[in-house]
Design a protein around this motif. Structure first.
Motif, short mmCIF file in Angstrom:
data_model
loop_
_atom_site.label_atom_id
_atom_site.label_comp_id
_atom_site.label_asym_id
_atom_site.label_seq_id
_atom_site.Cartn_x
_atom_site.Cartn_y
_atom_site.Cartn_z
N ASN A 1 0.82 -1.21 0.00
CA ASN A 1 0.00 0.00 0.00
C ASN A 1 0.86 1.26 0.00
OD1 ASN A 1 -2.44 -1.31 -0.09
ND2 ASN A 1 -2.71 -1.36 2.13
N LEU A 2 2.03 1.20 0.63
CA LEU A 2 2.97 2.32 0.56
C LEU A 2 3.31 2.61 -0.90
CD1 LEU A 2 4.99 4.27 2.06
CD2 LEU A 2 6.68 2.45 1.83
N GLY B 1 11.64 13.97 -9.28
CA GLY B 1 10.78 14.05 -10.45
C GLY B 1 9.63 13.09 -10.33
N VAL B 2 8.54 13.36 -11.02
CA VAL B 2 7.33 12.55 -10.91
C VAL B 2 7.54 11.14 -11.46
CG1 VAL B 2 4.93 12.35 -11.68
CG2 VAL B 2 5.81 14.56 -10.90
N ARG B 3 8.10 11.03 -12.66
CA ARG B 3 8.31 9.71 -13.26
C ARG B 3 9.23 8.85 -12.38
NH1 ARG B 3 7.97 7.93 -18.57
NH2 ARG B 3 7.74 10.10 -19.33
N GLU B 4 10.29 9.44 -11.89
CA GLU B 4 11.22 8.69 -11.05
C GLU B 4 10.57 8.23 -9.75
OE1 GLU B 4 13.33 11.13 -13.97
OE2 GLU B 4 11.76 11.59 -12.50
N THR B 5 9.71 9.07 -9.19
CA THR B 5 8.99 8.69 -7.97
C THR B 5 8.09 7.48 -8.21
OG1 THR B 5 9.03 10.96 -7.15
CG2 THR B 5 7.35 9.49 -6.22
N ILE B 6 7.40 7.48 -9.34
CA ILE B 6 6.55 6.34 -9.69
C ILE B 6 7.38 5.07 -9.82
CG2 ILE B 6 5.10 5.37 -11.53
CD1 ILE B 6 3.93 8.17 -11.91
N GLY B 7 8.59 5.19 -10.39
CA GLY B 7 9.48 4.04 -10.49
C GLY B 7 9.90 3.50 -9.14
N VAL B 8 10.21 4.38 -8.21
CA VAL B 8 10.59 3.97 -6.86
C VAL B 8 9.43 3.23 -6.19
CG1 VAL B 8 11.15 4.80 -4.54
CG2 VAL B 8 12.30 5.78 -6.53
N MET B 9 8.23 3.76 -6.34
CA MET B 9 7.07 3.13 -5.71
C MET B 9 6.77 1.77 -6.34
SD MET B 9 6.31 5.02 -3.28
CE MET B 9 6.80 6.65 -2.69
N THR C 1 -0.04 3.68 -2.99
CA THR C 1 -0.52 5.02 -2.66
C THR C 1 0.45 6.09 -3.16
OG1 THR C 1 -1.60 4.14 -0.69
CG2 THR C 1 -1.29 6.52 -0.78
N GLY C 2 1.74 5.83 -3.01
CA GLY C 2 2.72 6.78 -3.52
C GLY C 2 2.62 6.94 -5.02
N MET C 3 2.44 5.82 -5.73
CA MET C 3 2.25 5.89 -7.17
C MET C 3 0.96 6.63 -7.52
SD MET C 3 2.00 2.75 -9.94
CE MET C 3 3.64 2.15 -9.57
N GLY C 4 -0.11 6.29 -6.81
CA GLY C 4 -1.39 6.94 -7.08
C GLY C 4 -1.37 8.43 -6.83
N ALA C 5 -0.59 8.87 -5.83
CA ALA C 5 -0.51 10.30 -5.51
C ALA C 5 0.07 11.10 -6.67
CB ALA C 5 0.33 10.50 -4.25
N MET C 6 0.95 10.50 -7.44
CA MET C 6 1.61 11.19 -8.55
C MET C 6 0.96 10.89 -9.90
SD MET C 6 4.16 12.95 -7.25
CE MET C 6 3.08 13.24 -5.82
N LEU C 7 0.01 9.95 -9.94
CA LEU C 7 -0.45 9.44 -11.22
C LEU C 7 -1.16 10.49 -12.07
CD1 LEU C 7 -0.50 6.94 -12.97
CD2 LEU C 7 -2.65 6.27 -11.86
N VAL C 8 -2.11 11.22 -11.48
CA VAL C 8 -2.83 12.24 -12.27
C VAL C 8 -1.87 13.31 -12.77
CG1 VAL C 8 -4.56 14.07 -12.15
CG2 VAL C 8 -5.06 11.83 -11.18
N LEU C 9 -0.96 13.73 -11.91
CA LEU C 9 0.05 14.72 -12.32
C LEU C 9 0.90 14.18 -13.46
CD1 LEU C 9 0.93 17.55 -11.39
CD2 LEU C 9 2.63 16.44 -9.93
N PHE C 10 1.29 12.92 -13.39
CA PHE C 10 2.09 12.27 -14.43
C PHE C 10 1.32 12.21 -15.75
CE2 PHE C 10 3.56 8.06 -16.25
CZ PHE C 10 4.79 8.51 -16.69
N LEU C 11 0.04 11.85 -15.68
CA LEU C 11 -0.76 11.73 -16.90
C LEU C 11 -1.01 13.09 -17.55
CD1 LEU C 11 -3.40 9.10 -15.69
CD2 LEU C 11 -1.55 8.71 -17.33
N VAL C 12 -1.22 14.11 -16.74
CA VAL C 12 -1.53 15.44 -17.28
C VAL C 12 -0.28 16.15 -17.79
CG1 VAL C 12 -2.39 17.74 -16.70
CG2 VAL C 12 -3.62 15.72 -15.89
N ARG C 13 0.78 16.17 -17.00
CA ARG C 13 1.95 16.98 -17.34
C ARG C 13 3.03 16.24 -18.14
NH1 ARG C 13 2.74 20.71 -11.87
NH2 ARG C 13 0.69 21.72 -11.99
N ASP C 14 3.21 14.95 -17.85
CA ASP C 14 4.25 14.21 -18.56
C ASP C 14 3.73 13.52 -19.83
OD1 ASP C 14 5.19 14.52 -15.74
OD2 ASP C 14 6.95 13.45 -16.50
N LEU C 15 2.47 13.08 -19.78
CA LEU C 15 1.92 12.34 -20.92
C LEU C 15 0.90 13.16 -21.71
CD1 LEU C 15 1.53 8.77 -19.35
CD2 LEU C 15 3.52 9.85 -20.42
#
Length: 429
Positions: free
Chosen positions: A247-248, A390-398, A251-265
């Protein structure tokens, strides 16, 4: 387990009514489905509102996720003790009404032009508190509505409907944001809680809890009893730690997901809703096959297989790129949802059979203190990593955290266990 109890269960099994004819279950099923549809829209709309209307960055997105899950860490243990001493249905109705009021305040404040990011955090926090009480009471209430041997099928139907609504919800949320604004779209969530409360109000339990389930002693003593049961048990601590770490990551991935989809993709709100809807459809598939898989290969084997399968798909998400590369996000979310929901069906039914009824609320909240308590930490951590890495890198860590959590099952007592133990064994733990 005593002979009279065994006889009682065996007698009840001969008179079990199909779930399709169980009016209480049908009401619970419908109300929960409508409520999850509303929640699934807000899961997209609250972050969208923060990003699009207030230009929120990674720090706030992490704080928003933290606010939603912090109550599990702060009030989880006493909530379990309180719920064990209260009518579960009444607790659930009260939680629905509080949530309805909180979410309705967002479109009202937007209409009055007084909405702030601070209010979004408060709404997420209040919704989180209500969820603590609702989900704890839910675990206590379901065995009062359906027979013991129907719990896996009932959980499968409930999780399947939740997954179906989570498929529709993000798409609906994206369209509402396009057509009306995200703030007024959140009104759907408020209405859904009222529908859920109305359905619960009409349910009359068919299987009353045993007479000795009323808790005794001080609040501290009752909490300690639930903690001690989990600590002494052979299996619950492993599920708790694995779930907390997973869940850690989620949740961490989900916290950044909308931002990743809007700004990076480069996706617009409807595109965000579509990707998340496709991803959520995996949960529907998982709910459909979970019970069949458990019966065919055993609940222990199924649980281990599903935990391992849930660890890999998240690695696809940070590999996505604008254009056709967005499909990697949808695929990763689809596969993760499929394995996670199927595992939840199997383990959820097992816990409701395994944990003594008098301890159900306290044991559930003890495990969820860790299971969900990592989620507010994930929000803070993801926000900090998003700013510095960075957002993408954070998603990778999670995603790596999720994989690590799933691999723990290979060193746990669950490895090689064909079937999860029944309630009789818990007395010896």
């Amino acid at each position: 387990m005593s002979t009279p109890m065994t006889t009682a269960i065996a007698t009840e099994a001969t008179d079990v009514e199909p779930l399709s004819r169980n009016r209480g279950f049908q009401l619970l099923w419908f109300g929960e489905g409508v409520s999850v549809l509303g929640n699934a829209t807000s899961f997209v709309l609250l972050p969208l509102l923060a990003v699009v209307a207030f230009d929120a960055g990674p720090g706030f997105m992490g704080a928003l996720a933290t606010a939603a899950w912090l109550p599990w860490l702060v009030i989880g243990l006493p909530a379990g003790a309180w719920v064990d001493g209260l009518p579960a249905r009444g607790v659930m109705i009260a939680a629905d009404l509080v949530s309805a009021a909180a979410y309705a305040s967002v479109p009202l404040a937007w209409w009055l032009d007084v909405l702030t990011l601070g209010q979004l955090l408060v709404v997420a926090l209040i919704g989180g508190v209500a969820t603590v009480f609702f989900r704890t009471a839910y675990s206590v209430f379901l065995p009062q509505v359906v027979a013991r041997e129907q719990l896996e099928s009932a959980n499968g139907r409930l999780f399947g409907t939740e997954s179906a609504m989570q498929v529709a919800g993000p798409g609906v949320g994206g369209l509402l944001a396009q057509w009306f604004t995200a703030a007024f779209g959140i009104l759907l969530d408020a209405v859904s809680f009222l529908v859920s409360a109305a359905c619960l109000w009409r349910i009359r339990p068919r299987h009353e809890p045993p007479e000795n389930t009323a808790p005794t002693g001080s609040l501290r003593t009752r909490i300690a009893e639930g903690v001690a049961f989990v600590r002494r048990d052979r299996y619950l601590p492993w599920f708790t730690v694995i779930g907390g770490l997973a869940n850690l990551g989620h949740t961490g991935m989900g916290a950044m997901l909308v931002l990743f989809l809007v700004r990076d993709l480069d996706l617009d709100p409807s595109g965000v809703g579509l990707v998340m809807a496709v991803g959520s459809s995996g949960g529907l598939v998982g709910a459909i096959f979970a019970t069949r898989l458990s019966r065919r290969i055993g609940s222990g084997y199924a649980s281990t297989l599903l935990l391992l399968g849930a660890g890999v798909p998240g690695l696809l998400v940070p590999l996505a790129s604008p254009g056709t590369g967005v499909a990697l996000v949808a695929l990763g979310l689809f596969l993760a949802g499929m394995f996670v929901v199927a595992g939840n069906v199997v383990r959820g039914a097992w816990r409701q059979r395994y944990i003594p009824a008098r301890l159900m609320g306290r044991v559930i909240t003890t495990t969820q203190l860790v299971n969900f308590g990592t989620m507010p930490v994930a929000g803070v951590l993801a926000g900090w990593l998003g700013i510095h890495l960075g957002v993408r890198e954070t998603i990778g860590v999670m995603a790596a955290v999720i994989l690590g959590a799933s691999l723990l099952v290979l060193v746990s007592p669950l490895r090689g266990l064909r079937d999860l133990p029944e309630a009789e064994l818990s007395a010896d733990c």
